[in-house]
Motif scaffolding. Structure first.
Motif, PDB file in Angstrom:
ATOM      1  N   MET A   1       5.674   4.553   5.786  1.00 39.76           N
ATOM      2  CA  MET A   1       5.879   3.289   5.529  1.00 39.76           C
ATOM      3  C   MET A   1       6.732   3.169   4.230  1.00 39.76           C
ATOM      4  N   LEU A   2       7.525   2.270   4.244  1.00 41.50           N
ATOM      5  CA  LEU A   2       8.542   1.971   3.026  1.00 41.50           C
ATOM      6  C   LEU A   2       8.291   1.132   2.351  1.00 41.50           C
ATOM      7  N   LEU A   3       7.979   1.179   0.963  1.00 42.43           N
ATOM      8  CA  LEU A   3       7.578   0.011  -0.285  1.00 42.43           C
ATOM      9  C   LEU A   3       8.660   0.108  -1.349  1.00 42.43           C
ATOM     10  N   GLN A   4       8.900  -0.892  -1.961  1.00 39.94           N
ATOM     11  CA  GLN A   4       9.886  -0.930  -3.154  1.00 39.94           C
ATOM     12  C   GLN A   4       9.315  -0.949  -4.335  1.00 39.94           C
ATOM     13  N   LEU A   5       9.865  -0.496  -5.249  1.00 34.67           N
ATOM     14  CA  LEU A   5       9.470  -0.377  -6.877  1.00 34.67           C
ATOM     15  C   LEU A   5       9.975  -1.874  -7.277  1.00 34.67           C
ATOM     16  N   THR A  15       3.126   8.763   1.688  1.00 41.15           N
ATOM     17  CA  THR A  15       3.105   9.768   2.515  1.00 41.15           C
ATOM     18  C   THR A  15       1.530   9.724   2.958  1.00 41.15           C
ATOM     19  N   GLU A  16       0.580   9.089   2.478  1.00 38.62           N
ATOM     20  CA  GLU A  16      -0.791   8.908   2.622  1.00 38.62           C
ATOM     21  C   GLU A  16      -0.865   7.424   2.926  1.00 38.62           C
ATOM     22  N   ILE A  17      -1.161   6.927   4.126  1.00 37.22           N
ATOM     23  CA  ILE A  17      -1.187   5.422   4.356  1.00 37.22           C
ATOM     24  C   ILE A  17      -2.625   5.157   3.948  1.00 37.22           C
ATOM     25  N   GLN A  18      -3.672   5.895   4.166  1.00 36.91           N
ATOM     26  CA  GLN A  18      -5.062   5.786   3.711  1.00 36.91           C
ATOM     27  C   GLN A  18      -5.357   5.440   2.132  1.00 36.91           C
ATOM     28  N   GLU A  19      -4.294   6.160   1.309  1.00 33.77           N
ATOM     29  CA  GLU A  19      -4.442   5.972  -0.149  1.00 33.77           C
ATOM     30  C   GLU A  19      -3.928   4.768  -0.390  1.00 33.77           C
ATOM     31  N   LEU A  20      -3.050   4.171   0.176  1.00 36.87           N
ATOM     32  CA  LEU A  20      -2.530   2.839   0.221  1.00 36.87           C
ATOM     33  C   LEU A  20      -3.645   1.606   0.654  1.00 36.87           C
ATOM     34  N   LEU A  21      -4.294   1.917   1.414  1.00 30.78           N
ATOM     35  CA  LEU A  21      -5.171   0.881   2.289  1.00 30.78           C
ATOM     36  C   LEU A  21      -6.504   0.855   1.326  1.00 30.78           C
ATOM     37  N   PHE A  51       6.438  -4.951  -0.950  1.00 26.41           N
ATOM     38  CA  PHE A  51       7.159  -4.635   0.395  1.00 26.41           C
ATOM     39  C   PHE A  51       8.553  -5.041   0.081  1.00 26.41           C
ATOM     40  N   PRO A  52       9.284  -4.305   1.039  1.00 27.55           N
ATOM     41  CA  PRO A  52      11.043  -4.585   1.016  1.00 27.55           C
ATOM     42  C   PRO A  52      11.363  -5.987   0.872  1.00 27.55           C
ATOM     43  N   SER A  53      10.399  -6.836   1.679  1.00 25.81           N
ATOM     44  CA  SER A  53      10.860  -8.422   1.789  1.00 25.81           C
ATOM     45  C   SER A  53      10.535  -8.892   0.469  1.00 25.81           C
ATOM     46  N   GLY A  54      10.080  -8.318  -0.489  1.00 25.86           N
ATOM     47  CA  GLY A  54       9.678  -9.082  -1.898  1.00 25.86           C
ATOM     48  C   GLY A  54       8.306  -9.514  -2.055  1.00 25.86           C
ATOM     49  N   GLU A  55       7.524  -9.316  -0.786  1.00 26.19           N
ATOM     50  CA  GLU A  55       6.221  -9.784  -0.960  1.00 26.19           C
ATOM     51  C   GLU A  55       5.115  -8.642  -1.603  1.00 26.19           C
ATOM     52  N   ASP A  56       4.248  -9.275  -2.183  1.00 30.03           N
ATOM     53  CA  ASP A  56       3.346  -8.510  -3.102  1.00 30.03           C
ATOM     54  C   ASP A  56       2.424  -7.852  -1.941  1.00 30.03           C
ATOM     55  N   LEU A  57       1.639  -6.541  -2.374  1.00 30.61           N
ATOM     56  CA  LEU A  57       0.788  -5.890  -1.530  1.00 30.61           C
ATOM     57  C   LEU A  57      -0.466  -6.879  -1.504  1.00 30.61           C
ATOM     58  N   PRO A  58      -1.303  -6.810   0.021  1.00 34.87           N
ATOM     59  CA  PRO A  58      -2.471  -7.414  -0.060  1.00 34.87           C
ATOM     60  C   PRO A  58      -3.699  -7.482  -0.984  1.00 34.87           C
ATOM     61  N   ARG A  59      -4.079  -8.362  -1.513  1.00 36.77           N
ATOM     62  CA  ARG A  59      -5.208  -7.943  -2.752  1.00 36.77           C
ATOM     63  C   ARG A  59      -6.207  -7.144  -2.185  1.00 36.77           C
ATOM     64  N   CYS A  60      -6.526  -7.012  -1.068  1.00 39.04           N
ATOM     65  CA  CYS A  60      -7.597  -6.007  -0.519  1.00 39.04           C
ATOM     66  C   CYS A  60      -7.211  -4.853  -0.464  1.00 39.04           C
ATOM     67  N   TRP A  61      -5.803  -4.217  -0.862  1.00 45.13           N
ATOM     68  CA  TRP A  61      -5.320  -3.115  -0.821  1.00 45.13           C
ATOM     69  C   TRP A  61      -5.673  -2.732  -2.413  1.00 45.13           C
ATOM     70  N   LEU A  62      -5.558  -3.739  -3.297  1.00 46.37           N
ATOM     71  CA  LEU A  62      -5.610  -3.366  -4.644  1.00 46.37           C
ATOM     72  C   LEU A  62      -6.775  -3.385  -5.441  1.00 46.37           C
ATOM     73  N   ASP A  63      -7.790  -4.275  -5.119  1.00 46.67           N
ATOM     74  CA  ASP A  63      -9.037  -4.704  -5.615  1.00 46.67           C
ATOM     75  C   ASP A  63     -10.030  -4.685  -4.602  1.00 46.67           C
TER      76      ASP A  63
END
Length: 69
Positions: A1-5, A15-21, A51-63
């Motif tokens: 999965m590609l994300l943007q800084l 590299t590890e999708i599980q870490e992201l989720l 996300f490359p579209s400019g959207e933020d990551l879902p809150r459930c992935w962060l909190d």
């Protein structure tokens, strides 16, 4: 999965999708997608990724407590 800084707009490959989720992890391992050669894996703070579209990551992935607020 590609994300943007957020700050530079550079793409990184997760590299590890599980870490992201996992909302209990505040960092993920990813590789810069610059140049032709495979880059070394590095750590990135989730809060600095979108996300490359400019959207933020879902809150459930962060909190981990996203349902309480």
């Amino acid at each position: 999965m590609l994300l943007q800084l957020k700050d530079s707009g550079e793409l990184v490959k997760i590299t590890e999708i599980q870490e992201l989720l996992d909302p209990n992890n505040d960092t993920v391992h990813a590789k810069d997608q610059e140049g032709q050669e495979e880059q070394q894996t590095d750590s990135f703070k989730k809060e600095n990724l979108i996300f490359p579209s400019g959207e933020d990551l879902p809150r459930c992935w962060l909190d981990a407590n996203y349902r309480n607020g």
